[in-house]
Design a protein around this motif. Structure first.
Motif, mmCIF file in Angstrom:
data_model
loop_
_atom_site.group_PDB
_atom_site.id
_atom_site.type_symbol
_atom_site.label_atom_id
_atom_site.label_comp_id
_atom_site.label_asym_id
_atom_site.label_seq_id
_atom_site.Cartn_x
_atom_site.Cartn_y
_atom_site.Cartn_z
ATOM 1 N N TYR A 136 -24.758 -13.207 3.876
ATOM 2 C CA TYR A 136 -24.165 -12.418 2.810
ATOM 3 C C TYR A 136 -25.123 -11.328 2.351
ATOM 4 O O TYR A 136 -26.336 -11.542 2.267
ATOM 5 N N HIS A 137 -24.560 -10.162 2.025
ATOM 6 C CA HIS A 137 -25.253 -9.117 1.274
ATOM 7 C C HIS A 137 -26.561 -8.672 1.932
ATOM 8 O O HIS A 137 -27.567 -8.468 1.268
ATOM 9 N N ARG A 138 -26.508 -8.522 3.252
ATOM 10 C CA ARG A 138 -27.682 -8.024 3.971
ATOM 11 C C ARG A 138 -27.536 -6.531 4.283
ATOM 12 O O ARG A 138 -28.182 -6.006 5.172
ATOM 13 N N GLY A 139 -26.677 -5.867 3.524
ATOM 14 C CA GLY A 139 -26.414 -4.458 3.776
ATOM 15 C C GLY A 139 -25.246 -4.295 4.730
ATOM 16 O O GLY A 139 -24.770 -5.259 5.346
ATOM 17 N N THR A 140 -24.781 -3.056 4.838
ATOM 18 C CA THR A 140 -23.667 -2.791 5.749
ATOM 19 C C THR A 140 -23.794 -1.385 6.296
ATOM 20 O O THR A 140 -24.353 -0.492 5.639
ATOM 21 N N LYS A 141 -23.315 -1.184 7.500
ATOM 22 C CA LYS A 141 -23.301 0.131 8.121
ATOM 23 C C LYS A 141 -22.233 0.119 9.212
ATOM 24 O O LYS A 141 -21.757 -0.944 9.643
#
Length: 200
Positions: free
Chosen positions: A138-143
């Motif tokens: 969860y919530h490790r960044g996104t791209k």
């Protein structure tokens, strides 16, 4: 790419970035299902019992406090240029929840593809009833193209099902509940669904 698209638009040559990249922008969503204390990751939710079939009229029981006992499929679509489906923004940021997203994907030919997903949420991906990828973080960044998942599709109708999970963290950086999803060939070129037929 956005700058180029803007210049082409001003020159009278508009570009549909969503189609250019092969984003899937229209889905059906059902939820929320209870994921408090992380229980839904290993639990088979009702739509996962038949992941190779999609019935938009089906209803399911839910124990999530915001669900109202029964949940139904509802449309979730986006006009955002890079295909971001924003559950928290367009629906609700259900904390401690899981939602299921489903759609039929009309492949132009059988063969290898890459499913390219961007999300800060934990998720599982099913293709035609088979689990092809799972990520419990969860919530490790996104791209864009954060996860590149090889798969084999059938020509024509395929069923995609995504289990997307939001935990209970309250920090400001842990509030995104969203997904980008595009389909490409193995080289990265968009593997687009055929354009709908038009009657002239």
């Amino acid at each position: 790419m956005e700058t180029i698209a803007e210049r082409l638009d001003k020159a009278g040559e508009p570009v549909d970035l969503k189609r250019q990249f092969g984003f899937l922008t229209d889905w059906q969503l059902v939820g929320p299902f209870d994921h408090r204390d992380g229980i839904a990751w290993d639990r088979t939710l009702p739509p996962e019992e038949t992941p190779g079939r999609f019935d938009p009229d089906a209803t399911f029981p839910s124990n999530h406090p915001d669900a109202g006992d029964v949940v139904t499929w509802q449309p979730l679509e986006t006009d955002e240029d890079f295909g971001t489906l924003d559950i928290a923004g367009d629906l609700t940021n259900w904390k401690g929840s899981a939602v299921m997203l489903a759609r039929e994907y009309d492949a132009p030919a059988a063969g290898p593809v890459a499913f390219r997903i961007g999300t800060p949420n934990a998720f599982k991906l099913y293709l035609n009833g088979e689990l092809v990828f799972a990520r419990p973080e969860y919530h490790r960044g996104t791209k864009m193209d954060q996860y590149v998942i090889p798969a084999e599709v059938n020509a024509g109708r395929n069923v995609l099902l995504v289990k997307l999970l939001q935990n209970e963290q309250e920090q400001s950086w842990a509030q995104q509940y969203q997904m980008q999803f595009r389909v490409t060939d193995p080289t990265g070129a968009a593997f687009r669904e055929p354009e709908p037929a038009t009657n002239e």
